[in-house]
Design an enzyme around this catalytic site. Structure first.
Site, PDB file in Angstrom:
ATOM      1  N   PHE A  27      11.273   8.492   9.186  1.00 15.88           N
ATOM      2  CA  PHE A  27      10.189   9.370   9.744  1.00 15.88           C
ATOM      3  C   PHE A  27      10.835  11.040   9.739  1.00 15.88           C
ATOM      4  CE2 PHE A  27       9.285   5.747  12.028  1.00 15.88           C
ATOM      5  CZ  PHE A  27       8.157   5.252  11.202  1.00 15.88           C
ATOM      6  N   GLY A  80      10.786   3.075   3.589  1.00 18.02           N
ATOM      7  CA  GLY A  80       9.524   2.409   4.233  1.00 18.02           C
ATOM      8  C   GLY A  80       8.302   2.394   3.236  1.00 18.02           C
ATOM      9  N   ARG A 106      -2.417  11.584  -8.311  1.00 20.83           N
ATOM     10  CA  ARG A 106      -2.522  10.084  -9.045  1.00 20.83           C
ATOM     11  C   ARG A 106      -1.897   9.044  -7.775  1.00 20.83           C
ATOM     12  NH1 ARG A 106       0.481   8.973 -14.581  1.00 20.83           N
ATOM     13  NH2 ARG A 106      -0.454   7.259 -15.277  1.00 20.83           N
ATOM     14  N   ASN A 118       0.646   3.410  -6.307  1.00 19.13           N
ATOM     15  CA  ASN A 118       0.421   1.893  -5.899  1.00 19.13           C
ATOM     16  C   ASN A 118      -0.607   2.243  -4.617  1.00 19.13           C
ATOM     17  OD1 ASN A 118       0.587  -0.348  -4.604  1.00 19.13           O
ATOM     18  ND2 ASN A 118       2.575  -0.910  -4.977  1.00 19.13           N
ATOM     19  N   THR A 154       0.852   0.315  -1.350  1.00 17.41           N
ATOM     20  CA  THR A 154       1.773   0.964  -0.541  1.00 17.41           C
ATOM     21  C   THR A 154       1.303   2.372  -0.004  1.00 17.41           C
ATOM     22  OG1 THR A 154       2.837   1.484  -2.351  1.00 17.41           O
ATOM     23  CG2 THR A 154       3.811  -0.417  -1.431  1.00 17.41           C
ATOM     24  N   GLN A 202       1.056   3.666   3.716  1.00 22.78           N
ATOM     25  CA  GLN A 202       1.659   4.728   4.383  1.00 22.78           C
ATOM     26  C   GLN A 202       0.596   5.463   5.142  1.00 22.78           C
ATOM     27  OE1 GLN A 202       4.437   7.138   2.778  1.00 22.78           O
ATOM     28  NE2 GLN A 202       4.014   6.712   0.703  1.00 22.78           N
ATOM     29  N   VAL A 231       1.875  11.106  -0.636  1.00 19.78           N
ATOM     30  CA  VAL A 231       0.928  10.991   0.621  1.00 19.78           C
ATOM     31  C   VAL A 231       1.730  10.445   2.061  1.00 19.78           C
ATOM     32  CG1 VAL A 231      -0.907   9.859  -0.796  1.00 19.78           C
ATOM     33  CG2 VAL A 231       0.657   8.060   0.133  1.00 19.78           C
ATOM     34  N   GLU A 255       3.632  12.346   3.968  1.00 22.41           N
ATOM     35  CA  GLU A 255       3.478  13.243   5.177  1.00 22.41           C
ATOM     36  C   GLU A 255       2.020  13.477   5.482  1.00 22.41           C
ATOM     37  OE1 GLU A 255       6.381  14.409   6.073  1.00 22.41           O
ATOM     38  OE2 GLU A 255       7.805  14.365   4.330  1.00 22.41           O
TER      39      GLU A 255
END
Lengths: 710, 332
Positions: free
Chosen positions: A242, A469, A599, A602, A605, A609, A675, A677
């Site tokens: 993080f 992660g 875009r 995935n 994932t 997130q 994505v 943050e």
């Protein structure tokens, strides 16, 4: 034939390794002859070490060496500033003098055969201090403007102004003007920071938990005065970070120093308590936001004045104000950023640094304005939707806020909301619905990658990126497979080693934009080369014919798009809370987030997130708080029992993540915005706004614990 | 962790002969059972005993329910007691207090005896970076009274210590007028649980009446008219796996809509598990009317003293009592 893997919800390629314990984390590498280091930390915040007695520690069983400022080798500490380091100031130099600058500062390193022996001996080091007056209480400090020019002569304007914000505020028909406080928060990844250091002559290998192997190598080389190419850093897996793994923290230097003195490999792993002193944190912030508007809900004035804690030796700057300058349309805007210099260690970036905090204040204030105007909070935002970035005076490369509001509101059922606070109930519970806007900049930095095609129809793709992660292992494999037209199981992507092509820091949501673009370009080049030389129209056949490897290395860097466009991801977050009116407990029942983030490579994932960001936002809103004892700067709740992070029971059963269709050809070759943050941005204000809707109580200081709602 | 000798005696008599003593930082030897709290204290150097005497396998872990009530062997785990049918049916407040404690992993390991002897969560007690803690180092002062004391007690405090007792189980047990069977070298004695923990006074380092060489052998809970209609309410900052900010254990004997008898105890607010007899007396004979409950609950605040950050607990604990009684009263 293209397998079109980009955009597919591919499961993690390293998932099986992780759940079966075969993913090796920094502290787990087996290095022959390993000794263990334990750090002795200061128990004052400011002063000098009057005496330090390590005789008893040296005599303790298993002790190899005890290093203090009196016997530690002098280190070069050549100037080094990596991207995550503050522009102004200098890092603390380990064991080089008697000065104490913060609570928990390393003042000795005990090296022993076993971890328990090292920990025990560390308690035998006797220290006395000469305390000096200092400041560890942010309530008692006057913030100041930051240094406006750093050593490199870069100017950092702490104030911005357009129009006549004060005049417009004074003249506004409706205004709100409040101060918002967010306490210090710590990253608290599951994996503690750890480093194993092993020297071979003047060459050093570091197994480290980091989000940027090359910066670790650069910094440690500078500290020890050796060439960076002499330092190899290995970091294949990161158990969450993080942002805590962006900088190179003192324990990395101590591990290397210990290994040099002990002449054998040394491991240093921080305890949970040490994580509150040994790595940075999201700083305590205080922000005034004043808004003026016309009765019909047009913003006329926006003043955002924030300050944040930093250390006495480095000026960390939290980008609190960036979003306020462009998120909503307003002709008269003033922003000012200040710092509170304290005897604390330097804060650092923590998930959506700046935006998470700044947008809590801004979006709480917008909600307060909506209430004052009697206008629906979504409608108020729509009325102030800007045509362009009014700060940079540039068009947005893409901006899907309207679509995010529409889609998320529809999915949430926002139209069924009754406007008055305390108007919705479920039995005893007060129900509240709130929302907030989110944004985070699109970052794209130079990156390199190598693709190597083999005659057997497999490929190896490499870049020294990191995966804390989000799924870098997986998403890069997807990009490579997609471009090469190879099945995903025939492509092996490797990251986390300075022997691989250089990648930028794994933070700021820039990894897919940067490393992804490099992987894409390297694979394209290798593919074209293979097809041309192999005389076939698919890679497998071309490579079979060629019978020898084809390799392509590529460096990518951003063009001039940032001169022409304002580039950001945008989102809208809607939250439902239930508040017990008697006991003050808040439960988040559901969150719906819609994001325009370019875009999505995935969706699986990416959704993970976003869910992680939502849960992190629940923590920020309702419970996270590193309590700083103003008397001495210690953090009494520096543990996992009294520093509350959300547990499973706090996660709502419904977390809905929607990625709106967004085709942005300007941001980077892959058209991605990231994505990681933005996922936490807007969550805390959406929850705080929902709590106001539920209770009629506006809580402007996080976290919103039961005592604040009694 | 400091070096210590781990004794693994063959039987209880041998264990008692070590004269170890739980819950005192000045004791050279201490007993260890499940270890869920002790290991933390050892790792953080809060406890530095010369000797740890393991009670593993030496104490009874049976759960017995009969007409006299409940007998919980000291070695029974939190997990086993929490789901025992007799506990769930006849003493729900105990089951609820346990299920609201810690995590499944901890409950699988932690014992009844150890639960009653777990040390305070006062962060100043647990951080040896603070020199001043009268509980950890007698006479060194209290860092909490003028410090960050949101976690701390508002009743039973002294000028030397405001550390809160962290046990949920103990709160439920004192509400049910439970007792503990102690076993020592000299034999066995019975102590009502309400008298087991000591107020800090000017000796906050002495937390219980246990003598050297004495252990908790069992917990007994008498059968009562109130236990079946009992409830544990826990208020905290997150939904699970956290110590109480404020908690309330209540047990009611109802006569239609009237309270015949009530038992009420509080957690998170006391330096020991805190029973409030005046509240109980005021509730007896009354109705479940919220205003009536609130007037009775207000008596819990008598003598309560906030230290700043924990002032809110005085109000919250009254509300918790009201809510807990309403919930228990609504039960069939």
């Amino acid at each position: 034939m293209t397998t079109a893997l980009i955009g597919q919800p591919v499961s993690r390629v390293d998932g099986r390794q992780k759940v079966t314990g075969r993913a090796t984390y920094a502290a787990e590498f087996e290095v022959p002859g390993l000794a263990h280091g334990a750090i002795v930390r200061s128990t004052i915040a400011h002063g000098r070490i009057a005496s330090i007695n390590s005789v008893a520690a040296e005599r303790a069983a298993g002790v190899v060496a005890v290093l203090t400022h009196r016997n530690a080798p002098r280190l070069a500490y050549r100037p080094h500033k990596g991207a995550p380091d503050p522009d102004v100031g200098e890092r603390l130099h380990m064991l080089q003098d008697d000065q104490v600058n913060h609570q928990g500062q390393p003042i000795a390193l005990v090296i022993a055969e076993t971890l328990e022996q090292a920990n025990h001996a560390a308690t035998l080091v006797r220290v006395s201090y000469t305390s000096e007056t200092g400041t560890t209480d942010i309530e008692r400090i006057e913030p100041v403007l930051p240094t406006q020019k750093n050593d490199q002569g870069q100017v950092r304007p702490p104030e911005t102004r357009r129009g006549d914000p004060e005049g417009a505020l004074a003249a506004a028909e409706v205004k709100v003007d409040y101060t918002y406080v967010i306490p210090r928060e710590n990253h608290n990844p599951v994996e503690m920071h750890a480093t194993i250091a092993a020297w071979d002559g003047d060459r050093l290998t570091l197994w480290d938990k980091t989000q940027w192997v090359h910066n670790v190598a650069d910094e440690i080389a500078a500290v020890f005065g050796i060439p960076a190419e002499n330092v190899r850093v290995v970091s294949p897996f990161v158990g969450g970070a993080f942002g805590s793994g962006l900088r190179t923290w003192p324990h990395v230097t101590l591990a290397a120093l210990g290994a040099r003195v002990a002449r054998r490999p040394v491991k240093v792993m921080l305890s949970r308590r040490e994580m509150y002193y040994g790595v940075g944190y999201r700083p305590h912030t205080v922000q005034r936001v004043a808004l003026g508007a016309s009765r019909d809900g047009r913003l006329a004035a926006l003043l955002h004045d924030g300050y944040q804690e930093t250390s006495t030796y480095e000026e960390f700057s939290e980008a609190l104000l960036n979003a306020s300058r462009f998120l909503h349309s307003c002709p008269n805007v003033y922003t000012r950023h200040r710092i509170a210099r304290m005897n604390v260690h330097t804060p650092t970036y923590m998930r959506a640094p700046g935006e998470a905090s700044g947008i809590f204040a801004l979006e709480s204030a917008i909600d307060e304005l909506a209430v004052a105007l009697g206008v629906d909070p979504v409608e108020l935002r729509l009325r102030n939707e800007p045509e362009q970035d009014e700060f940079k005076r540039l068009p947005f490369s893409s901006r899907s806020t309207r679509e995010c509001y529409r889609v998320a509101a529809e999915r949430f059922g926002w139209s069924r909301r009754t406007a008055a606070s305390r108007s919705m109930r479920d039995g005893r519970w007060l129900i509240g619905w709130g929302m907030a806007t989110a944004t985070y900049p699109m970052n794209y930095a130079p990156a390199s990658a190598m693709a190597r095609l083999l005659p057997d129809g497999t490929a190896e793709v490499r870049s020294a990126s990191s995966d804390m992660g989000p799924g870098t292992w997986t998403s890069m494999t997807q990009v490579a497979s997609d471009i090469l037209g190879l099945p995903i199981e025939r492509v092996k992507f490797t990251l986390g080693d300075t022997r691989l092509p250089r990648a930028p820091v794994h933070g700021g949501s820039m990894t897919m934009a940067s490393v992804g673009s490099a992987v894409q370009a390297a694979c394209r080049k290798a593919r074209e080369d293979a097809l041309t030389r192999g005389g076939a129209n698919d890679v497998t056949e071309a490579m079979r014919r060629l019978g020898q490897p084809v390799e392509a290395s590529v460096d990518v860097q951003p063009g001039d798009a940032s001169q022409r466009f304002s580039m950001h991801a945008f989102g809208a977050v809607f939250a439902e809370v239930a508040v017990d009116p008697d006991l003050g407990e808040t439960r988040v029942r559901r969150i719906v987030g819609a994001y325009g983030a370019g875009r999505i490579v995935n969706p699986k994932t990416a959704r993970s997130q976003c869910i992680g960001g939502m849960i992190g936002g629940i923590g920020m809103a309702l419970m996270e708080h590193s309590v700083v004892d103003g008397r001495n700067g210690r953090v009494p709740n520096a543990n996992f029992a009294e520093y509350a992070v959300p547990v499973h029971a706090d996660a709502p059963s419904l977390m809905d993540v929607i990625f709106v269709e967004e085709d942005d050809p300007h941001v980077n070759p892959l058209g991605v915005k990231g994505v990681g943050e933005i996922a936490i941005v807007g969550v805390a204000p959406a929850i705080a706004n929902a709590i106001f809707h539920a209770t009629g109580k506006r809580i402007r200081e996080l976290p919103i614990t039961p005592d604040k709602l009694l | 962790m400091h070096t210590f000798i781990l004794e693994r005696p063959r039987d209880l008599a041998a264990a008692l002969a070590f004269h170890a003593q739980a819950g005192r930082n000045d004791a050279p030897a201490e007993y260890i059972a499940g270890g869920t709290d002790m290991v933390q204290l050892l790792q953080e150097h809060v406890r530095r005993p010369e000797r740890l005497v393991s009670l593993a396998g030496l104490l009874d872990g049976h759960i017995e329910a009969g007409p006299q009530g409940l007998r919980l062997g000291a070695a029974a785990t939190m997990a086993d007691v929490a789901v025992h049918p007799a506990v769930v049916e006849q003493f729900p407040v105990i089951s609820e207090a346990l299920l609201n404690s810690a995590s499944p992993q901890v409950r699988n390991q932690a014992t009844m005896g150890g639960n009653l002897l777990q040390r305070t969560r006062c962060p100043y007690f647990r951080d040896v970076g603070y020199a001043a803690c009268n509980k950890r180092s007698p006479g060194s002062g209290c860092s909490a009274i003028d410090g960050e004391n949101r976690w701390h007690a508002v009743v039973g405090t002294s000028d030397d210590c405001i550390a809160a007792n962290p046990s949920d189980l103990a709160v439920a047990l004192v509400a049910l007028e439970a007792g503990v069977e102690l076993r020592g070298a000299g034999g066995q004695r019975f102590v009502p649980l309400i008298d087991f923990h000591r107020l800090p006074g000017n000796t906050p380092h002495i937390e219980s009446v246990l003598e050297p060489g004495e252990v908790i052998a069992a917990i007994t809970v008498p059968a009562s008219s109130t236990a079946r209609r009992s409830h544990y309410l826990k208020v905290r900052d997150r939904a699970s796996f956290e110590f109480a900010v404020v908690s309330a254990a209540v047990a009611l004997d109802m006569d239609g809509g009237r309270i015949r008898a009530a038992r009420v105890a509080l957690g998170g607010v006391g330096t020991k598990p805190w029973r409030v007899p005046k509240v109980e007396a005021a509730l007896a004979g009354g109705s479940l009317d919220p205003a009536v409950l609130r007037r009775a609950a207000a008596l819990a605040a008598e003598g309560a003293q906030g230290r700043g950050h924990n002032d809110f607990k005085i109000e919250l604990m009254q509300r918790a009592i009201v809510r807990a009684i309403e919930t228990a009263g609504a039960r069939a």
